[in-house]
Scaffold this active site. Structure first.
Site, PDB file in Angstrom:
ATOM      1  N   LEU A 124     -34.074   9.980 -42.757  1.00  0.00           N
ATOM      2  CA  LEU A 124     -34.115   9.856 -44.216  1.00  0.00           C
ATOM      3  C   LEU A 124     -35.506  10.128 -44.753  1.00  0.00           C
ATOM      4  O   LEU A 124     -35.673  10.600 -45.881  1.00  0.00           O
ATOM      5  CB  LEU A 124     -33.703   8.439 -44.648  1.00  0.00           C
ATOM      6  CG  LEU A 124     -32.354   7.906 -44.192  1.00  0.00           C
ATOM      7  CD1 LEU A 124     -32.049   6.604 -44.901  1.00  0.00           C
ATOM      8  CD2 LEU A 124     -31.256   8.908 -44.451  1.00  0.00           C
ATOM      9  N   GLY A 125     -36.505   9.790 -43.952  1.00  0.00           N
ATOM     10  CA  GLY A 125     -37.873   9.986 -44.414  1.00  0.00           C
ATOM     11  C   GLY A 125     -38.864   9.336 -43.481  1.00  0.00           C
ATOM     12  O   GLY A 125     -38.487   8.647 -42.530  1.00  0.00           O
ATOM     13  N   THR A 171     -35.142   5.444 -50.805  1.00  0.00           N
ATOM     14  CA  THR A 171     -35.835   5.884 -49.591  1.00  0.00           C
ATOM     15  C   THR A 171     -37.308   6.144 -49.921  1.00  0.00           C
ATOM     16  O   THR A 171     -38.198   5.740 -49.170  1.00  0.00           O
ATOM     17  CB  THR A 171     -35.156   7.132 -48.998  1.00  0.00           C
ATOM     18  OG1 THR A 171     -33.806   6.786 -48.666  1.00  0.00           O
ATOM     19  CG2 THR A 171     -35.867   7.604 -47.729  1.00  0.00           C
ATOM     20  N   GLU A 175     -40.483   4.264 -48.235  1.00  0.00           N
ATOM     21  CA  GLU A 175     -41.552   5.020 -47.566  1.00  0.00           C
ATOM     22  C   GLU A 175     -42.887   4.825 -48.266  1.00  0.00           C
ATOM     23  O   GLU A 175     -43.938   4.772 -47.626  1.00  0.00           O
ATOM     24  CB  GLU A 175     -41.202   6.510 -47.505  1.00  0.00           C
ATOM     25  CG  GLU A 175     -39.958   6.853 -46.704  1.00  0.00           C
ATOM     26  CD  GLU A 175     -39.944   6.280 -45.302  1.00  0.00           C
ATOM     27  OE1 GLU A 175     -41.018   6.097 -44.716  1.00  0.00           O
ATOM     28  OE2 GLU A 175     -38.847   5.985 -44.806  1.00  0.00           O
ATOM     29  N   HIS A 178     -44.519   1.848 -46.942  1.00  0.00           N
ATOM     30  CA  HIS A 178     -45.258   2.126 -45.697  1.00  0.00           C
ATOM     31  C   HIS A 178     -46.594   2.817 -45.995  1.00  0.00           C
ATOM     32  O   HIS A 178     -47.625   2.475 -45.412  1.00  0.00           O
ATOM     33  CB  HIS A 178     -44.449   3.057 -44.785  1.00  0.00           C
ATOM     34  CG  HIS A 178     -43.261   2.420 -44.112  1.00  0.00           C
ATOM     35  ND1 HIS A 178     -43.302   1.182 -43.530  1.00  0.00           N
ATOM     36  CD2 HIS A 178     -41.996   2.897 -43.913  1.00  0.00           C
ATOM     37  CE1 HIS A 178     -42.109   0.917 -42.997  1.00  0.00           C
ATOM     38  NE2 HIS A 178     -41.298   1.929 -43.226  1.00  0.00           N
ATOM     39  N   HIS A 184     -42.004  -3.108 -41.843  1.00  0.00           N
ATOM     40  CA  HIS A 184     -40.609  -3.503 -42.043  1.00  0.00           C
ATOM     41  C   HIS A 184     -40.518  -5.021 -42.131  1.00  0.00           C
ATOM     42  O   HIS A 184     -41.259  -5.734 -41.462  1.00  0.00           O
ATOM     43  CB  HIS A 184     -39.726  -2.982 -40.897  1.00  0.00           C
ATOM     44  CG  HIS A 184     -39.509  -1.500 -40.959  1.00  0.00           C
ATOM     45  ND1 HIS A 184     -39.551  -0.696 -39.843  1.00  0.00           N
ATOM     46  CD2 HIS A 184     -39.241  -0.684 -42.014  1.00  0.00           C
ATOM     47  CE1 HIS A 184     -39.311   0.558 -40.216  1.00  0.00           C
ATOM     48  NE2 HIS A 184     -39.129   0.590 -41.520  1.00  0.00           N
ATOM     49  N   TRP A 186     -38.519  -7.111 -40.872  1.00  0.00           N
ATOM     50  CA  TRP A 186     -38.248  -7.815 -39.611  1.00  0.00           C
ATOM     51  C   TRP A 186     -39.373  -7.593 -38.596  1.00  0.00           C
ATOM     52  O   TRP A 186     -39.270  -8.007 -37.439  1.00  0.00           O
ATOM     53  CB  TRP A 186     -36.884  -7.405 -39.045  1.00  0.00           C
ATOM     54  CG  TRP A 186     -36.798  -5.996 -38.520  1.00  0.00           C
ATOM     55  CD1 TRP A 186     -36.886  -5.616 -37.203  1.00  0.00           C
ATOM     56  CD2 TRP A 186     -36.616  -4.778 -39.263  1.00  0.00           C
ATOM     57  NE1 TRP A 186     -36.787  -4.240 -37.102  1.00  0.00           N
ATOM     58  CE2 TRP A 186     -36.621  -3.710 -38.340  1.00  0.00           C
ATOM     59  CE3 TRP A 186     -36.460  -4.484 -40.632  1.00  0.00           C
ATOM     60  CZ2 TRP A 186     -36.474  -2.364 -38.744  1.00  0.00           C
ATOM     61  CZ3 TRP A 186     -36.319  -3.168 -41.022  1.00  0.00           C
ATOM     62  CH2 TRP A 186     -36.318  -2.131 -40.099  1.00  0.00           C
ATOM     63  N   ASP A 195     -44.276  -9.406 -40.273  1.00  0.00           N
ATOM     64  CA  ASP A 195     -44.637  -8.239 -41.086  1.00  0.00           C
ATOM     65  C   ASP A 195     -45.960  -8.508 -41.808  1.00  0.00           C
ATOM     66  O   ASP A 195     -46.343  -7.766 -42.703  1.00  0.00           O
ATOM     67  CB  ASP A 195     -43.528  -7.915 -42.091  1.00  0.00           C
ATOM     68  CG  ASP A 195     -43.323  -9.028 -43.108  1.00  0.00           C
ATOM     69  OD1 ASP A 195     -43.866 -10.146 -42.917  1.00  0.00           O
ATOM     70  OD2 ASP A 195     -42.625  -8.795 -44.115  1.00  0.00           O
ATOM     71  N   ASP A 232     -29.246   1.380 -50.453  1.00  0.00           N
ATOM     72  CA  ASP A 232     -30.038   1.479 -51.683  1.00  0.00           C
ATOM     73  C   ASP A 232     -29.545   0.539 -52.785  1.00  0.00           C
ATOM     74  O   ASP A 232     -30.344  -0.088 -53.482  1.00  0.00           O
ATOM     75  CB  ASP A 232     -30.012   2.920 -52.224  1.00  0.00           C
ATOM     76  CG  ASP A 232     -31.014   3.814 -51.518  1.00  0.00           C
ATOM     77  OD1 ASP A 232     -31.442   3.476 -50.393  1.00  0.00           O
ATOM     78  OD2 ASP A 232     -31.369   4.868 -52.092  1.00  0.00           O
TER      79      ASP A 232
END
Ligand code: ARG
Ligand code: ZN
Ligand code: CA
Length: 259
Positions: A124-125, A171, A175, A178, A184, A186, A195, A232
């Site tokens: 997805l990315g 998405t 991203e 990040h 993430h 978890w 995290d 989403d």
């Protein structure tokens, strides 16, 4: 610094020779709406904040970051902030990311590069972590030529026909998290892995779909967080601790000036 931060963005639409508005050569409307969604999600202006579980509402945050189309290109000429280029490959794997970014690239010190292409293998990315001494960012590379965010065109913006789940443009939100140093939810591990945000409950694993009652460690998982793998339509929150991590990166992290 307390005020709003404005980030100039360039979208590199790497297509397969289609006319504008068909296939991977996405329409201006599709890109406009994606930029709008990104700004809504990063500033808690998304319409679905009302869906955030009561348990987590008080933790919700606005990052005070505005993403805008770049207005000048690297040579100082006026630009729409959208570059359309036929790519050299039909699709791109993560391993081929330096080929993708070389198709079209603006200096990462001055612009936030977002590449939109057909990604191989159902990806997805992906995004590059920032250079920072914050915990959990040890994997950042120092290659400024790939610095930015990459999104598969099918999952870019709103797309009712996307496979696995209906794309609502999250998405890119995920991203971009990040890109600004978020891990993430978890922690990419079990209940003992973090995290590096205290206000996000530990989770044993990622979530899919929209399982709002999921408890995998001590307390209710925050499956609505943008940094989980939920659909989403089910994502709607960043927290205060995620905000302070992102603001630390935005206000202090050099973006690969050395290479
Ligand atoms: N798998 C990708 C990643 O780890 C993105 C997942 C995005 N999820 C979504 N519902 N849009 O970076
Ligand atoms: Zn991710
Ligand atoms: Ca946490």
């Amino acid at each position: 610094r307390k005020e709003k931060v404005t980030v100039p963005v360039v979208f590199h639409i790497i297509h397969n020779g289609e006319a504008i508005g068909t296939g991977g050569n996405l329409s201006k409307e599709r890109i406009d709406r994606q930029l709008e969604i990104l700004n809504e999600d990063f500033n808690r202006l998304n319409a679905d904040t009302t869906e955030t579980l009561d348990e987590f509402k008080a933790l919700a945050s606005s990052f005070d970051i505005e993403f805008i189309y770049a207005k000048q290109d690297p040579d100082g000429f006026e630009t729409s902030g959208i570059v359309r280029i036929p790519g050299s490959l039909v699709d791109y794997s993560y391993q081929e990311r330096s080929i993708l970014t070389a198709e079209s690239y603006w200096p990462a010190e001055d612009y936030l590069n977002i590449w939109v292409a057909d990604l191989a293998g159902g990806s997805l990315g992906w995004a590059e972590f920032p250079i920072s001494n914050l915990e959990g960012l040890e994997e950042a590379s120092n290659n400024r030529l790939i610095d930015g965010v990459t999104i598969d065109y099918v999952f870019f913006g709103e797309n009712p026909d996307s496979p696995t789940f209906e794309s609502k443009g999250r998405t890119l939100t995920h991203e971009m998290g990040h890109f600004f140093g978020l891990r993430h939810i978890w922690g990419d591990g079990g209940c003992s892995v973090d995290d590096f945000c205290e206000d996000t409950p530990t989770a044993r694993n990622s979530s899919t779909g929209c399982n709002l009652g999921k408890i995998t460690c001590e307390s209710l998982d925050m499956v609505q967080n943008f940094m989980d793998y939920t659909n989403d339509a089910c994502m709607n929150i960043f927290t205060e601790d995620q905000k302070s991590r992102v603001r630390t990166v935005v206000e202090n992290s050099p973006r690969r000036l050395s290479l």
